[in-house]
Design a protein around this motif. Structure first.
Motif, PDB file in Angstrom:
ATOM      1  N   ASN A   1      26.093 -38.339  -5.205  1.00 39.65           N
ATOM      2  CA  ASN A   1      26.055 -36.941  -5.062  1.00 39.65           C
ATOM      3  C   ASN A   1      24.799 -37.222  -6.087  1.00 39.65           C
ATOM      4  O   ASN A   1      24.474 -38.241  -6.903  1.00 39.65           O
ATOM      5  CB  ASN A   1      26.879 -36.078  -6.398  1.00 39.65           C
ATOM      6  CG  ASN A   1      28.589 -36.344  -5.761  1.00 39.65           C
ATOM      7  OD1 ASN A   1      28.358 -36.763  -4.380  1.00 39.65           O
ATOM      8  ND2 ASN A   1      29.052 -36.893  -6.721  1.00 39.65           N
ATOM      9  N   ILE A   2      23.342 -36.322  -6.126  1.00 39.72           N
ATOM     10  CA  ILE A   2      22.753 -36.470  -6.533  1.00 39.72           C
ATOM     11  C   ILE A   2      21.364 -34.909  -6.453  1.00 39.72           C
ATOM     12  O   ILE A   2      21.503 -34.274  -5.055  1.00 39.72           O
ATOM     13  CB  ILE A   2      21.389 -37.536  -6.090  1.00 39.72           C
ATOM     14  CG1 ILE A   2      21.820 -38.823  -6.432  1.00 39.72           C
ATOM     15  CG2 ILE A   2      19.730 -37.748  -6.450  1.00 39.72           C
ATOM     16  CD1 ILE A   2      20.935 -39.435  -5.156  1.00 39.72           C
ATOM     17  N   THR A  20      17.019 -30.087   0.294  1.00 38.97           N
ATOM     18  CA  THR A  20      18.377 -30.883   0.566  1.00 38.97           C
ATOM     19  C   THR A  20      18.830 -32.161   1.730  1.00 38.97           C
ATOM     20  O   THR A  20      18.599 -30.978   3.550  1.00 38.97           O
ATOM     21  CB  THR A  20      19.701 -29.607   0.600  1.00 38.97           C
ATOM     22  OG1 THR A  20      19.205 -29.252  -0.993  1.00 38.97           O
ATOM     23  CG2 THR A  20      20.978 -30.330   0.591  1.00 38.97           C
ATOM     24  N   THR A  24      26.188 -33.680  -1.127  1.00 40.90           N
ATOM     25  CA  THR A  24      25.399 -34.818  -1.990  1.00 40.90           C
ATOM     26  C   THR A  24      24.860 -35.059  -2.411  1.00 40.90           C
ATOM     27  O   THR A  24      23.988 -35.808  -3.676  1.00 40.90           O
ATOM     28  CB  THR A  24      26.552 -35.787  -1.689  1.00 40.90           C
ATOM     29  OG1 THR A  24      26.080 -36.594  -0.131  1.00 40.90           O
ATOM     30  CG2 THR A  24      28.199 -35.548  -1.363  1.00 40.90           C
ATOM     31  N   VAL A  25      23.585 -34.489  -1.778  1.00 37.82           N
ATOM     32  CA  VAL A  25      22.053 -35.105  -2.161  1.00 37.82           C
ATOM     33  C   VAL A  25      21.230 -33.319  -2.409  1.00 37.82           C
ATOM     34  O   VAL A  25      21.037 -33.380  -0.908  1.00 37.82           O
ATOM     35  CB  VAL A  25      21.722 -36.290  -0.844  1.00 37.82           C
ATOM     36  CG1 VAL A  25      19.889 -36.389  -1.892  1.00 37.82           C
ATOM     37  CG2 VAL A  25      22.529 -37.598  -1.061  1.00 37.82           C
TER      38      VAL A  25
END
Length: 79
Positions: A1-2, A20, A24-25
């Motif tokens: 998760n970033i 994106t 999660t990124v």
């Protein structure tokens, strides 16, 4: 998760993660600011793009924590 925050005022933003990649990124653009402005204390002079970025980041992190807690017996707290 970033979360990658990018500011339109950063001359090096073109070298960052600009879109994106998956849920999660995530890339967030701060149109009237720099990449670090969202990490500073809020101020009444903050542009709306910074306020929106902070709200988005908080919602995403909250969701990630909720997902973690739903899948694990030892909950993670983030107060």
């Amino acid at each position: 998760n970033i979360v990658f925050s990018n500011g339109r005022l950063d001359p090096w933003s073109g070298g960052g993660v600009q879109s994106t990649i998956n849920p999660t990124v995530v890339a967030i653009w701060i149109h009237q600011g720099a990449h670090h402005l969202d990490l500073r204390f809020s101020d009444e002079a903050d542009p709306s793009s910074v306020t929106t970025a902070r709200k988005t980041e908080k919602a995403m992190i909250t969701e990630w924590i909720n997902q973690f807690n739903a899948n694990n017996s030892v909950p993670l707290r983030f107060d």
